[in-house]
Scaffold this motif. Sequence first.
Motif, PDB file in Angstrom:
ATOM      1  N   UNK A 134       0.925  -1.073   0.183  1.00 13.00           N
ATOM      2  CA  UNK A 134      -0.086   0.272   0.229  1.00 13.00           C
ATOM      3  C   UNK A 134       0.790   1.070   0.181  1.00 13.00           C
ATOM      4  N   UNK A 135       0.521   2.371  -1.164  1.00 14.14           N
ATOM      5  CA  UNK A 135       1.064   3.100  -1.022  1.00 14.14           C
ATOM      6  C   UNK A 135       0.559   4.578   0.091  1.00 14.14           C
ATOM      7  N   UNK A 136       1.547   5.577   0.812  1.00 21.38           N
ATOM      8  CA  UNK A 136       1.600   6.657   1.332  1.00 21.38           C
ATOM      9  C   UNK A 136      -0.041   7.264   1.374  1.00 21.38           C
ATOM     10  N   UNK A 137      -0.749   6.979   2.687  1.00 21.74           N
ATOM     11  CA  UNK A 137      -2.328   7.702   2.266  1.00 21.74           C
ATOM     12  C   UNK A 137      -2.240   9.528   1.396  1.00 21.74           C
ATOM     13  N   UNK A 138      -2.549   9.260   0.304  1.00 21.74           N
ATOM     14  CA  UNK A 138      -2.955  10.361  -0.476  1.00 21.74           C
ATOM     15  C   UNK A 138      -2.281  10.103  -2.066  1.00 21.74           C
ATOM     16  N   UNK A 139      -1.709   9.604  -2.060  1.00 18.14           N
ATOM     17  CA  UNK A 139      -1.067   9.648  -3.149  1.00 18.14           C
ATOM     18  C   UNK A 139      -1.268   9.088  -4.446  1.00 18.14           C
ATOM     19  N   UNK A 140      -2.480   7.664  -4.290  1.00 16.60           N
ATOM     20  CA  UNK A 140      -3.102   6.957  -5.013  1.00 16.60           C
ATOM     21  C   UNK A 140      -4.550   7.258  -4.945  1.00 16.60           C
ATOM     22  N   UNK A 141      -4.880   7.001  -5.951  1.00 17.58           N
ATOM     23  CA  UNK A 141      -6.798   7.303  -6.116  1.00 17.58           C
ATOM     24  C   UNK A 141      -6.884   6.344  -6.179  1.00 17.58           C
ATOM     25  N   UNK A 142      -8.116   5.409  -5.467  1.00 17.32           N
ATOM     26  CA  UNK A 142      -8.672   4.715  -5.408  1.00 17.32           C
ATOM     27  C   UNK A 142      -8.442   2.917  -5.224  1.00 17.32           C
ATOM     28  N   UNK A 143      -9.195   2.427  -5.517  1.00 14.92           N
ATOM     29  CA  UNK A 143      -8.589   0.687  -3.875  1.00 14.92           C
ATOM     30  C   UNK A 143      -7.515   0.413  -4.185  1.00 14.92           C
ATOM     31  N   UNK A 144      -6.545   0.135  -3.651  1.00 12.24           N
ATOM     32  CA  UNK A 144      -4.950  -0.572  -3.459  1.00 12.24           C
ATOM     33  C   UNK A 144      -5.553  -2.418  -3.706  1.00 12.24           C
ATOM     34  N   UNK A 145      -5.401  -2.830  -4.872  1.00 14.60           N
ATOM     35  CA  UNK A 145      -5.187  -4.424  -4.908  1.00 14.60           C
ATOM     36  C   UNK A 145      -3.566  -5.189  -4.768  1.00 14.60           C
ATOM     37  N   UNK A 146      -3.499  -5.683  -3.487  1.00 11.86           N
ATOM     38  CA  UNK A 146      -2.164  -6.439  -3.781  1.00 11.86           C
ATOM     39  C   UNK A 146      -1.967  -7.181  -4.220  1.00 11.86           C
ATOM     40  N   UNK A 147      -1.109  -6.830  -5.327  1.00 16.77           N
ATOM     41  CA  UNK A 147      -0.036  -8.179  -6.108  1.00 16.77           C
ATOM     42  C   UNK A 147       1.329  -8.070  -6.014  1.00 16.77           C
ATOM     43  N   UNK A 148       1.814  -9.440  -6.244  1.00 19.53           N
ATOM     44  CA  UNK A 148       2.939  -9.561  -6.547  1.00 19.53           C
ATOM     45  C   UNK A 148       4.056  -9.176  -7.392  1.00 19.53           C
ATOM     46  N   UNK A 149       4.724  -8.428  -7.477  1.00 15.11           N
ATOM     47  CA  UNK A 149       5.043  -7.515  -8.253  1.00 15.11           C
ATOM     48  C   UNK A 149       4.949  -8.619 -10.138  1.00 15.11           C
ATOM     49  N   UNK A 150       5.476  -9.457 -10.362  1.00 14.05           N
ATOM     50  CA  UNK A 150       5.284 -10.454 -11.258  1.00 14.05           C
ATOM     51  C   UNK A 150       4.241 -10.112 -12.233  1.00 14.05           C
ATOM     52  N   UNK A 151       3.532 -10.230 -11.162  1.00 14.97           N
ATOM     53  CA  UNK A 151       1.570 -10.307 -11.639  1.00 14.97           C
ATOM     54  C   UNK A 151       1.455  -8.823 -12.179  1.00 14.97           C
TER      55      UNK A 151
END
Length: 279
Positions: A134-151
């Motif tokens: 997860x990025x620091x609060x306020x840096x990305x808009x919308x939901x953040x879905x945790x995913x492996x970098x390779x994916x």
Amino acid sequence: MADWNPRVVALDIDGTLLKWVDGQTEDYETITAPVHDAVHRALDAGAHIVLSSGRSPHGMTRIADLLHIPREDADQLWVVASNGAVVFRYPPMEVVHEETFDAAPAVAAVLEHHPDALVAVEERGVGGYRVNRVFPEGELSGEQLITEVGDIVGEPVSRVIIRDPAATADDFIELAARLGLHGTDYVVGWTAWMDLSPVGVSKASGLQHVCDALGLAAADVLAIGDGRNDIEMLRWAGRGVAMGQSVEEVKAAADDVTASVHDEGAAVEMSRWFPPRED
């Protein structure tokens, strides 16, 4: 340029239309009256307003709404998103041009030096992001879905964000220059934030696509921006203007420098070409 008048006004968002701050919140997304009025005077004069940002498409539509553009019964707005990788019309959102690339090698190269960095790719059409953490609060808009970098970078993408809160912008600039990042273009933001994009793709290339569709040329464009991701746009436009708070390399790429965002620099520059009516 005494007899020149812009037919296209290309406007960066953060640091140009909006007063950029660390840890931005929804309250930060406020369009001031001078900026709003200058945009509408440009429209009154027949100019095309084009929002041009490193933001994802879904992070730009609400800025158009705050500006109240396009006007009722007007053609759809042209928007250049993701540092030129996505060009769309709005409303409704209709992607008309998109550039993608294989980001995996470049991401792997950066993570080798910054193993704790955060990685994100926008979920096109949804508005959220796939992220490794997860990025620091306020840096990305919308939901953040945790995913492996390779994916995250397992298929072609239009833009990748790499962020290391423990590093500096200079760290990233030095690293990118050292790595070369073959097959990839990059831009570093105000902090240790790097946008990776397809080679040759920038706000300038996105705006060229818009101009081609409008039957206009770079010489017809007034572009205003403040960041390193605005450099190509400022050099390309008939008149490129840097905001007053820009770093020196951005100012050096511009034809002129206006006031800072805190002093309504975008409105000051637009008012030069589209002055308020005298009562």
